[in-house]
Design a protein around this motif. Sequence first.
Motif, PDB file in Angstrom:
ATOM      1  N   CYS A 190       0.821  -1.211   0.000  1.00 47.85           N
ATOM      2  CA  CYS A 190       0.000   0.000   0.000  1.00 47.85           C
ATOM      3  C   CYS A 190       0.856   1.264   0.000  1.00 47.85           C
ATOM      4  CB  CYS A 190      -0.921   0.015   1.226  1.00 47.85           C
ATOM      5  SG  CYS A 190      -2.258  -1.196   1.183  1.00 47.85           S
ATOM      6  N   HIS A 191       1.895   1.285   0.839  1.00 54.52           N
ATOM      7  CA  HIS A 191       2.682   2.505   1.017  1.00 54.52           C
ATOM      8  C   HIS A 191       3.860   2.617   0.055  1.00 54.52           C
ATOM      9  CE1 HIS A 191       0.611   3.989   4.594  1.00 54.52           C
ATOM     10  NE2 HIS A 191       0.554   2.735   5.033  1.00 54.52           N
ATOM     11  N   LYS A 220      -2.077   4.869  -3.731  1.00 52.84           N
ATOM     12  CA  LYS A 220      -3.332   4.168  -3.518  1.00 52.84           C
ATOM     13  C   LYS A 220      -4.227   4.970  -2.576  1.00 52.84           C
ATOM     14  CE  LYS A 220      -2.069  -0.697  -4.219  1.00 52.84           C
ATOM     15  NZ  LYS A 220      -2.083  -2.042  -3.601  1.00 52.84           N
ATOM     16  N   ILE A 222      -7.263   4.005  -0.276  1.00 48.51           N
ATOM     17  CA  ILE A 222      -7.915   2.812   0.234  1.00 48.51           C
ATOM     18  C   ILE A 222      -9.314   3.176   0.719  1.00 48.51           C
ATOM     19  CG2 ILE A 222      -7.670   0.830   1.759  1.00 48.51           C
ATOM     20  CD1 ILE A 222      -5.285   1.257  -0.097  1.00 48.51           C
ATOM     21  N   ALA A 317      -2.701   6.263   0.997  1.00 53.65           N
ATOM     22  CA  ALA A 317      -1.553   5.556   1.587  1.00 53.65           C
ATOM     23  C   ALA A 317      -0.278   6.174   1.025  1.00 53.65           C
ATOM     24  CB  ALA A 317      -1.631   4.069   1.267  1.00 53.65           C
ATOM     25  N   HIS A 389      -6.732  -0.567  10.168  1.00 53.23           N
ATOM     26  CA  HIS A 389      -5.283  -0.626   9.933  1.00 53.23           C
ATOM     27  C   HIS A 389      -4.639  -1.536  10.980  1.00 53.23           C
ATOM     28  CE1 HIS A 389      -1.109   0.586   9.242  1.00 53.23           C
ATOM     29  NE2 HIS A 389      -1.515   1.126   8.089  1.00 53.23           N
TER      30      HIS A 389
END
Length: 419
Positions: A190-191, A220, A222, A317, A389
């Motif tokens: 994601c990051h 991204k 989310i 992200a 998360h």
Amino acid sequence: MELIDLQLETIEAEEQRDIARELDTSGESRTLKDIAKGLKASLKNTEGFTRLDALNRIGNQVFALDANKPHNFVTPNAPVNYPHIWTSSWFEWVQYDGSIMQPMVRNAGEALGVAALVNLEDDEQRFDSTVKVDELHRIEQMLAGTEAPFRARTFTGLKAPAWPEAILGVIDRERAAEGRSLYRQHCQGCHLPATDDPAFWSERYWSVRNDNGERLLRLKIIPAGEIGTDPAQSRVLADRRVDTTGLGIDTVVYRGQDCTPLQISDSSDASFAFSLGAVVQETTDYWYRQHGIGSDGQQRMNGFRPNCLQAPGGYKARPLNGIWATAPFLHNGSVPNLHALLSPASERPERFWLGNREFDPVRVGYETGEAAGLTELDTRLPGNHNGGHEFRDGEGPGIIGPLLSESQRMALIEYLKTL
């Protein structure tokens, strides 16, 4: 402590007329000032140090106070942590919530939100303002740097701060190496890869170009339901409506990932997201005309990007460079340190205090005990929830990885110090 129910649309019609008369007569309203004092006292406990409901505050300033439409006022209820701004000039969507593509619209909108004056009256000076567009451009240039990062393979503007080993302690490089492996396994999907990893500079991530041919970083976004964190902020732009009748809005903005043209005009039930973008564009366009800035100059000052807007209903992200310096965590600052962020939500503190400047270099965040002058963050309140998360066993919304052992959490924290 819950927010007082102080939305102006609920007050009596006669009181609304009194407010309008006060504003017409003197340009200010004692009634609104009294409301603001009560709201400020309430927000001290709802927002507190390091947080504020940025978008709702901007909407209140522009569409309730500047527009002299008190019924457009809403009680701020979606606080966010102050976002860090390094590297953000080169994101495809520069606003912290992924809603604004153009740096100038973001910056001028924020200026209006902190009470730069704008004329919304029906006269020849409509959209004249005290926004210093040239200074905003100069600041943005300083943040962005002198060279496009994809070409330079580095960021030349404002850089993420390095962990100060002389002050906060030497990084355990052996443990950090273990954490790097955990990062690649659980975080970079994601990051993105770390900015010092050659993989970060792949065209896969830098696939977007601005109108000057410079590559931008696509991040991204989310969906709130997937990441499982508090959804309040993600709904502000999607749900809030405003009355814009008589404001003279008549412009084209662009919508969504494909930047589809969208005509924005006055309406009694207008989208807050797109109306705000339109007012800010009308304001900067007025400044450009006033100062004789031609189309080429406007393109440059706008960062070679259209005024493209979206209400994504999720959270961006971003790369984690400098993440150690940005506590508290999650978009709403509801998690006090990295150790709590890497733990199941059930192990995160339900209440803690904001405003202490003493740093915890082990858990990586600020000390959170109660003390005079600090503000309490109660994660049981709407807008403050600290779920999502999560690293814990099982499947479902908000679970992003397996339960990490204490050793794994500390290794990952040690690696995050190096970014």
